[in-house]
Design an enzyme around this catalytic site. Structure first.
Site, short mmCIF file in Angstrom:
data_model
loop_
_atom_site.label_atom_id
_atom_site.label_comp_id
_atom_site.label_asym_id
_atom_site.label_seq_id
_atom_site.Cartn_x
_atom_site.Cartn_y
_atom_site.Cartn_z
N TYR A 66 0.84 -1.21 0.00
CA TYR A 66 0.00 0.00 0.00
C TYR A 66 0.86 1.25 0.00
O TYR A 66 2.04 1.23 0.38
CB TYR A 66 -0.98 0.00 1.18
CG TYR A 66 -0.38 0.29 2.54
CD1 TYR A 66 -0.35 1.59 3.06
CD2 TYR A 66 0.14 -0.73 3.33
CE1 TYR A 66 0.18 1.86 4.30
CE2 TYR A 66 0.67 -0.47 4.58
CZ TYR A 66 0.69 0.83 5.07
OH TYR A 66 1.23 1.10 6.30
N CYS A 67 0.25 2.34 -0.46
CA CYS A 67 0.91 3.65 -0.51
C CYS A 67 -0.19 4.70 -0.50
O CYS A 67 -1.35 4.38 -0.26
CB CYS A 67 1.78 3.76 -1.76
SG CYS A 67 0.88 3.49 -3.30
N THR A 68 0.14 5.94 -0.76
CA THR A 68 -0.84 7.01 -0.62
C THR A 68 -2.00 6.89 -1.60
O THR A 68 -3.17 6.87 -1.22
CB THR A 68 -0.17 8.38 -0.79
OG1 THR A 68 0.94 8.47 0.11
CG2 THR A 68 -1.15 9.51 -0.49
#
Length: 259
Positions: free
Chosen positions: A189-191
């Site tokens: 996951y990331c922004t």
């Protein structure tokens, strides 16, 4: 005397990306810049041979009109964006830049336009985290692909953090830790989704068998869930708001973020 109703924030913030081959970069750059500037839009649009990545803000009607113009180009017809609102524009200027990559990884063999790793929707991920396993009974681990300072502002509880200084450090960290992911369902996951999309493909290339990316990243997770009970802190964003809470509103202070 009737209560004064709070006004609706007048600034729309939008972020989006798409991996798609672009072969007219200088012309496209100039066209997008001219259209955005004429509508009072500020922020950053990155263009590369591999696609587009944007973080922009402006008056609601103007920004929606600019996005509609962008989608009139068949290459961007299905561009999905995430949005939030603010009282003022969190960018000082407009930049439309041509880069080597829209998110730098220095792994040219990773081509998300050609194939994607499986993705998991926000609500499905929340259910997996609630039950402690995926639908096949494998333990689920969250892998944060952001920079270390972003992770400190907020993250999924018990997420793996390789303390990256920059995203281009991810392949080296993966080589050192891939064996630790065996037998688990790994959700990167990331922004907004762009880093975890490349990261998931890199993990597949490294032989990690059960890999997913969080569809739409943290911002989509906030949009579709309230963040609780698995998220801690806020989400760092690269504009003057700095930190968003789970309602996608600017957090009061970075001091409220998870340690």
């Amino acid at each position: 005397m009737p209560a004064v109703q709070p006004s609706t924030p007048s600034i729309l913030n939008a972020s989006a990306y798409k991996f798609v081959t672009l072969d007219d970069l200088p012309v496209l750059r100039d066209r997008l810049h001219e259209a955005a500037a004429s509508l009072g839009i500020k922020g950053t649009v990155l263009l590369a041979e591999e696609g587009i990545n944007l973080f922009v803000a402006g008056p609601v009607e103007g920004l929606r009109g600019w996005l509609a113009q962008l989608r009139a180009d068949p290459r961007f017809a299905d561009l999905a964006h995430k949005e939030s609102f603010s009282e003022k524009t969190p960018f000082r200027r407009l930049l439309v830049k041509v880069k080597r990559e829209i998110i730098r990884m220095n792994q040219p063999a990773i081509r998300p336009e050609e194939r994607r790793a499986p993705s998991v929707p926000a609500r499905t991920l929340a259910r997996w985290l609630d039950q402690g396993s995926d639908d096949d009974g494998r333990p689920v681990v969250m892998l944060d692909t952001r920079n270390a300072f972003e992770v400190k502002a907020g993250a999924f509880e018990h997420a793996i953090d390789w303390e990256l200084r920059r995203f281009s450090d991810f392949p080296k960290a993966l080589a050192a830790h891939a064996a630790e992911l065996a037998g688990k369902t790994v959700v990167s996951y990331c922004t907004g989704g762009i880093r975890c999309e490349k990261a998931a493909l890199a993990m597949q290339e490294a032989g990690v068998q059960h890999v997913y990316q969080l569809e739409g990243g943290i911002l989509k997770y906030f949009e579709e869930t309230d963040g609780a009970p698995h998220w801690r802190g806020g989400c760092f964003v690269f504009d003057e708001r700095e930190l968003l809470d789970a309602t996608l509103a600017p957090a009061a202070s970075a001091a409220t973020a998870a340690p």
